[in-house]
Design a protein around this motif. Structure first.
Motif, PDB file in Angstrom:
ATOM      1  N   VAL A 324       0.843  -1.205   0.000  1.00 52.12           N
ATOM      2  CA  VAL A 324       0.000   0.000   0.000  1.00 52.12           C
ATOM      3  C   VAL A 324       0.873   1.248   0.000  1.00 52.12           C
ATOM      4  CG1 VAL A 324      -1.736   1.320   1.279  1.00 52.12           C
ATOM      5  CG2 VAL A 324      -1.909  -1.185   1.152  1.00 52.12           C
ATOM      6  N   ARG A 325       1.894   1.263   0.843  1.00 50.39           N
ATOM      7  CA  ARG A 325       2.808   2.414   0.873  1.00 50.39           C
ATOM      8  C   ARG A 325       3.564   2.542  -0.452  1.00 50.39           C
ATOM      9  NH1 ARG A 325       3.440   0.465   6.294  1.00 50.39           N
ATOM     10  NH2 ARG A 325       5.239  -0.800   5.668  1.00 50.39           N
ATOM     11  N   PHE A 326       3.915   1.406  -1.028  1.00 51.86           N
ATOM     12  CA  PHE A 326       4.644   1.410  -2.293  1.00 51.86           C
ATOM     13  C   PHE A 326       3.797   2.002  -3.420  1.00 51.86           C
ATOM     14  CE2 PHE A 326       4.532  -1.177  -6.226  1.00 51.86           C
ATOM     15  CZ  PHE A 326       5.685  -0.704  -6.842  1.00 51.86           C
ATOM     16  N   ILE A 327       2.548   1.554  -3.546  1.00 48.14           N
ATOM     17  CA  ILE A 327       1.715   1.976  -4.669  1.00 48.14           C
ATOM     18  C   ILE A 327       1.386   3.461  -4.589  1.00 48.14           C
ATOM     19  CG2 ILE A 327      -0.614   1.554  -3.775  1.00 48.14           C
ATOM     20  CD1 ILE A 327       0.716   0.453  -7.220  1.00 48.14           C
ATOM     21  N   LEU A 328       1.308   4.000  -3.390  1.00 46.73           N
ATOM     22  CA  LEU A 328       1.023   5.431  -3.234  1.00 46.73           C
ATOM     23  C   LEU A 328       2.172   6.295  -3.749  1.00 46.73           C
ATOM     24  CD1 LEU A 328      -0.652   5.459   0.306  1.00 46.73           C
ATOM     25  CD2 LEU A 328      -1.777   5.777  -1.914  1.00 46.73           C
ATOM     26  N   LYS A 329       3.401   5.782  -3.665  1.00 40.11           N
ATOM     27  CA  LYS A 329       4.569   6.551  -4.085  1.00 40.11           C
ATOM     28  C   LYS A 329       5.217   5.987  -5.353  1.00 40.11           C
ATOM     29  CE  LYS A 329       5.710   7.826   0.691  1.00 40.11           C
ATOM     30  NZ  LYS A 329       6.755   7.764   1.761  1.00 40.11           N
ATOM     31  N   ALA A 330       4.520   5.110  -6.044  1.00 33.70           N
ATOM     32  CA  ALA A 330       5.110   4.379  -7.167  1.00 33.70           C
ATOM     33  C   ALA A 330       5.390   5.273  -8.371  1.00 33.70           C
ATOM     34  CB  ALA A 330       4.177   3.244  -7.586  1.00 33.70           C
TER      35      ALA A 330
END
Length: 399
Positions: A324-330
């Motif tokens: 979730v954290r990754f996809i927000l900053k992807a």
């Protein structure tokens, strides 16, 4: 007995393939010609398998071929998007005397081109190797998934749109440098499935606006303006897919269209599933991961079930807060892929109610989901390696 025209086509494609792979190897230092050549013969094997399967189970490929054969002088007037474009494209090949086998092989090769550019699309954006299930290289596993090759190895929409999607996705990373590839990919996507072109362009715009990357403001504006302009110009054709070009209430008419289409598809085969009353999560699960052994339609369905289990295990790897954290900053390529995957899946779940058709349809969108998973796992591995590297440096410094 193999026709002489098939031998000519086979040799010609080998020559074109040799030139293409050498060109890509010169452009990309990571390009593994040995792997991609193995992929070619693997795909050819599935061309043979599908051809034999088609002899026992009359496929749409024959209808496309005979429609092309019967177009005659009306050929020019048949240039439009949708199913008819397959026969339109095949007609010149048929008219110069190519057999069904030869035309099928050309379409199969187009499917293979999709895999070549899928490989470049993954490798260019994710240079790190990722192992899954203990010892399997993830990219190699994804490239050699049997179901993907089976449905892209014949005359039909599958091979053509898969090629278009992968060409377009490869080119959109550097649109100013790959404009020719971008146009070809976009052309085939639009001509085969205009609504999928809508999903792709929405994904591109969302990815560029909200994803991280080094793309200049000028390129971002150019891509967004071009995408909006194309969507405005092609809106009638896209809505016409669902017969909504003259609709006064698009939402209500779309619901009516999808309900009628789903009922028609369910009644057309014995592998129908009643998805109309499913909640959205279950619809998506059915589209992505079914059939799963107990509801598999025939031998092909059993092989598909094994592959679907692999999909399920791969998707399980992103069910955590780190993702979730990754996809927000992807980066924008990841967000673009995620949007295309989700939008396409969402739309198709409303009209799919036949497991056989689901197996065929999802082959064009699953690689976008795989790309997101691969990028996440690659980043996780990179972080782990960096952490271990830092620990080693600290231990050496302490000593």
């Amino acid at each position: 007995m193999i026709d002489i025209d098939f031998l000519i086509v086979f040799i010609f494609i080998l020559a074109v393939n040799y030139i293409l792979l050498n060109s890509l190897a010169k452009k990309h230092s990571f390009f593994n010609k040995g792997l991609v050549n193995k992929l070619y013969w693997f795909h050819v094997a599935f061309f043979v398998i599908y051809f034999i399967y088609g002899l026992a189970n009359r496929s749409d490929s024959y209808e496309y071929y005979f429609d092309a054969l019967n177009m005659g002088e009306s050929w020019g007037s048949q240039f439009r998007s949708g199913t008819v474009f397959i026969s339109f494209f095949a007609a010149p090949l048929v008219n110069i005397g190519l057999s069904f086998l030869s035309v099928s092989f050309i379409f199969s090769w187009m499917g293979y081109i999709g895999f070549v550019y899928a490989y470049v699309y993954f490798k260019e954006n994710i240079p790190i190797d990722v192992k899954v299930f203990g010892r399997f290289d993830l990219l190699t596993l994804l490239l050699f998934l049997p179901n993907m090759h089976f449905w892209t190895a014949s005359i039909g929409k599958g091979s053509m749109i898969f090629m278009g999607l992968m060409l377009f996705t490869y080119a959109i990373k550097f649109p100013q440098k790959r404009i020719f590839t971008l146009i070809i990919g976009g052309f085939f996507i639009y001509m085969v499935r205009p609504h999928v072109m809508l999903f792709v362009l929405v994904g591109v715009m969302v990815g560029i606006l909200f994803g991280k990357g080094k793309t200049s403001i000028g390129i971002k504006l150019l891509v967004i303006v071009a995408s909006i302009g194309f969507l405005a110009a092609a809106s009638s054709s896209i809505l016409a897919v669902a017969k909504l070009e003259n609709s006064e209430n698009v939402v209500e008419d779309f619901e009516e269209f999808t309900g009628a289409t789903a009922a028609k598809l369910k009644s057309s085969a014995d592998s129908g599933v009643s998805m109309s009353n499913y909640p959205l999560p279950l619809k998506l699960f059915t589209f992505w991961f079914r059939p799963l052994f107990i509801d598999s339609p025939g031998i092909v369905g059993q092989f598909s079930s094994i592959e679907n289990l692999i999909y399920l295990l791969l998707f399980a790897k992103i069910i955590n807060m780190r993702f979730v954290r990754f996809i927000l900053k992807a980066p924008y390529m990841v967000k673009m892929s995620a949007i295309v995957f989700l939008l396409s899946s969402f739309a198709l779940t409303f009209v799919m109610s036949n497991l056989g058709i689901i197996m065929r349809q999802k082959s064009m969108v699953m690689y976008f989901g795989f790309f997101v998973i691969y990028y996440f796992l690659g980043l996780e591995k990179w972080k782990y390696l960096e952490k271990m590297k830092q620990k080693n440096i600290e231990s050496v410094t302490t000593v």
